[in-house]
Write an enzyme that holds these catalytic residues in place. Structure first.
Site, mmCIF file in Angstrom:
data_model
loop_
_atom_site.group_PDB
_atom_site.id
_atom_site.type_symbol
_atom_site.label_atom_id
_atom_site.label_comp_id
_atom_site.label_asym_id
_atom_site.label_seq_id
_atom_site.Cartn_x
_atom_site.Cartn_y
_atom_site.Cartn_z
ATOM 1 N N HIS A 188 -12.566 -0.606 12.719
ATOM 2 C CA HIS A 188 -11.709 -0.144 11.821
ATOM 3 C C HIS A 188 -11.052 1.029 12.122
ATOM 4 O O HIS A 188 -11.694 1.994 12.497
ATOM 5 C CB HIS A 188 -12.136 -0.087 10.574
ATOM 6 C CG HIS A 188 -11.140 0.461 9.550
ATOM 7 N ND1 HIS A 188 -9.948 -0.431 9.023
ATOM 8 C CD2 HIS A 188 -10.991 1.436 9.053
ATOM 9 C CE1 HIS A 188 -9.414 0.334 8.269
ATOM 10 N NE2 HIS A 188 -9.776 1.379 8.124
ATOM 11 N N ASP A 222 -10.379 -3.280 -5.484
ATOM 12 C CA ASP A 222 -9.956 -2.083 -4.567
ATOM 13 C C ASP A 222 -8.623 -2.029 -4.488
ATOM 14 O O ASP A 222 -7.722 -1.094 -4.744
ATOM 15 C CB ASP A 222 -10.554 -2.146 -3.139
ATOM 16 C CG ASP A 222 -9.751 -1.352 -2.258
ATOM 17 O OD1 ASP A 222 -9.922 -0.024 -2.411
ATOM 18 O OD2 ASP A 222 -8.863 -1.621 -1.422
ATOM 19 N N ARG A 242 -5.075 4.842 -8.033
ATOM 20 C CA ARG A 242 -5.319 6.316 -7.596
ATOM 21 C C ARG A 242 -3.902 6.935 -6.978
ATOM 22 O O ARG A 242 -3.843 8.008 -7.197
ATOM 23 C CB ARG A 242 -6.382 6.053 -6.570
ATOM 24 C CG ARG A 242 -7.896 5.927 -6.973
ATOM 25 C CD ARG A 242 -8.763 5.325 -5.639
ATOM 26 N NE ARG A 242 -8.880 6.353 -4.732
ATOM 27 C CZ ARG A 242 -8.872 5.775 -3.365
ATOM 28 N NH1 ARG A 242 -9.095 4.776 -2.898
ATOM 29 N NH2 ARG A 242 -8.988 6.852 -2.419
ATOM 30 N N SER A 289 -13.624 2.256 -0.594
ATOM 31 C CA SER A 289 -12.529 1.449 -0.438
ATOM 32 C C SER A 289 -12.121 0.661 1.024
ATOM 33 O O SER A 289 -12.257 -0.535 1.019
ATOM 34 C CB SER A 289 -11.152 2.383 -0.655
ATOM 35 O OG SER A 289 -10.097 1.540 -0.222
ATOM 36 N N LYS A 345 -13.416 -3.667 2.199
ATOM 37 C CA LYS A 345 -12.767 -4.388 2.789
ATOM 38 C C LYS A 345 -13.403 -5.077 4.135
ATOM 39 O O LYS A 345 -13.315 -6.076 4.404
ATOM 40 C CB LYS A 345 -11.415 -3.782 3.046
ATOM 41 C CG LYS A 345 -10.627 -3.555 1.759
ATOM 42 C CD LYS A 345 -9.240 -2.730 2.146
ATOM 43 C CE LYS A 345 -9.406 -1.570 2.061
ATOM 44 N NZ LYS A 345 -8.218 -0.695 1.351
HETATM 45 N N1 URA Z 1 -7.265 3.642 2.975
HETATM 46 C C1 URA Z 1 -7.824 2.674 2.409
HETATM 47 O O1 URA Z 1 -8.213 1.788 2.361
HETATM 48 N N2 URA Z 1 -8.534 3.245 1.115
HETATM 49 C C2 URA Z 1 -8.349 4.319 0.685
HETATM 50 O O2 URA Z 1 -8.732 4.987 -0.415
HETATM 51 C C3 URA Z 1 -7.631 5.529 1.597
HETATM 52 C C4 URA Z 1 -6.928 4.850 2.775
#
Ligand code: URA
Ligand code: CA
Length: 434
Positions: free
Chosen positions: A82, A161, A168, A183, A187
């Site tokens: 990632h 999320d 947020r 977050s 994923k």
């Molecule tokens: N990218 C994400 O997937 N989550 C965040 O909180 C910030 C950047």
């Protein structure tokens, strides 16, 4: 349990229990906890932070809020990579075929998203015929057979999320390390990874502008991963200037082909070898990082990485002949050089602004509805530290519209030239393995 008590507890700097965190995430996902209470909670986290244990619990609560991809039918250790995002980051296109050539299974679930260029799927769709609309069992079969397949995002992954990130975004609580780290990690884990290699970018084109912040985020994610049983490591890399030369979809596919042939840009090649070595090592296909790197260099030199790429394209409907004939990729109508106005050393190539210029050409999406033009984009001719003579090309602009004065101006404003010698920036600032 009452949400108001938990907000108060966090506001006053106390540690929440696992059950309390699960209560919050479940309630918010199901809608029994309203946005206004969750906003107050995220602001309390913003100021008070979270302990290691709380971060791991938050991550797993978000993983469990929706579907989880089951990759157990795929043989081997599934290592996912990632990147925290950047400009012209062609690494995924290179790394997939590269590590798959060594038997590392790459089961990539990818999205499109907003940005300077498209996501991995958009880029691959520049190859005529290539598609990611495949059934789950076909996806699994292809990974077992070719060690590499890409599928579009489907199912209901980490709904907590999704909802929380949107909240947020409008409550000034995006920029909190525990919230960003959980977050991103939620994923990756929901997508089925056994092990995770993170590429955390720092610099003008990155989410984390300073090295300090990037290190802190990297450490937070590595700790979460290792605390929830996924071997995780992070590389911190430079994104002050775009990575490689190409920024654009078809242009990056060509750059990936060049890199897989051993003729790619130095920085992109080096970053791919570094990230790839860690992937191969975590997948237990080499006993050391040095051995992993040697094996990766070998599959570039003997052509097997390119061969893997061809097979992968063909298996998903793509025309593999683009590998030997990149001119069969979509081509822009106008190809224009941006000439340097003076002699000197390139001292700055402001990554995010250059990315925006590519997006203005049509290479990326400004809104979900925007159409991407796969052919267009930019190819840098010089990078920071290179000497340029007046009249020499700084950038090749690939455009489908004739009037590009505004884009040229934007590029001139964001590529600086200095009379004094300038060093190329450091590419890799460090690695965090535990
Ligand atoms: N990218 C994400 O997937 N989550 C965040 O909180 C910030 C950047
Ligand atoms: Ca690139």
């Amino acid at each position: 349990m009452r949400m108001v008590d938990l907000i108060e507890k966090k506001r006053d700097g106390h540690e929440l229990t696992t059950e309390e965190i699960q209560f919050i995430i479940k309630g918010y996902t199901e809608g029994t906890i309203p946005d206004y209470q969750m906003s107050a909670f995220t602001m309390a986290v913003f100021f008070q932070g979270m302990t290691e244990r709380e971060r791991a619990d938050l991550t797993m609560a978000m993983v469990e809020s929706g579907d989880q991809i089951d990759l157990s039918a795929i043989e081997g250790i599934k290592v996912d990579k990632h990147s925290t995002g950047g400009v012209g980051d062609t690494t995924t296109l290179v790394l997939g075929p590269l590590v798959a050539s060594l038997g590392v299974p790459v089961a990539k679930m990818s999205g499109r998203g907003l940005g300077h260029t498209g996501g991995t799927i958009d880029k691959l769709e520049a190859v005529p015929g290539f598609h990611v609309e495949i059934e789950n069992d076909e996806f699994i079969r292809l990974v077992n057979e070719n060690k590499l397949a890409v599928i579009g995002q489907s199912g209901n992954l980490t709904p907590a999320d999704k909802k929380l990130y949107a909240l947020r975004d409008v409550t000034a609580t995006v920029n909190s390390i525990p919230l960003i780290a959980s977050s991103i990690m939620s994923k990756k884990i929901a997508a089925g990874a056994n092990a995770i290699v993170l590429d955390v970018k720092t610099g003008a084109g990155a989410f984390m502008k300073t090295l300090e912040e990037a290190k802190e985020l990297a450490q937070a994610m590595v700790n979460i991963g290792n605390n929830v049983g996924r071997k995780t490591m992070a590389v911190i890399s430079d994104m002050s200037q775009p990575l490689g030369y190409a920024i654009g979809n078809a242009l990056e596919v060509k750059e990936a082909i060049d890199t897989l042939s051993g003729k790619g840009p130095k920085d992109l090649t080096e970053l791919c070898l570094t990230l790839g070595s860690h992937m191969v090592y975590l997948a237990e296909k080499a006993d050391s990082l040095e051995e992993a790197r040697q094996k990766l260099q070998q599959v570039i030199e003997d052509g097997s990485a390119l061969e893997t790429f061809k097979k992968f394209l063909q298996a998903q409907g793509g025309d593999p002949s683009v590998v030997d004939h990149p001119e069969r990729l979509p081509q822009a109508k106008y190809v224009v050089e941006l000439e340097a106005k003076e002699d000197g050393y390139v001292s700055e190539i402001v990554a995010d602004e250059i990315g925006t210029a590519a997006m203005l050409l049509g290479a990326g999406r400004a809104t979900k509805e925007s159409q991407i033009d796969l052919a267009v984009g930019l190819v840098l001719r010089k990078k920071i530290g290179d000497y340029v003579q007046k009249g020499e090309s700084l950038v090749t602009i690939h455009s489908n519209f004739e009037d590009i004065e505004q884009i040229k101006q934007k590029l001139y404003n964001n590529i600086r030239i200095s009379k004094e010698k300038v060093e190329a920036p450091t590419l890799i600032y460090g690695e965090i393995t535990e």
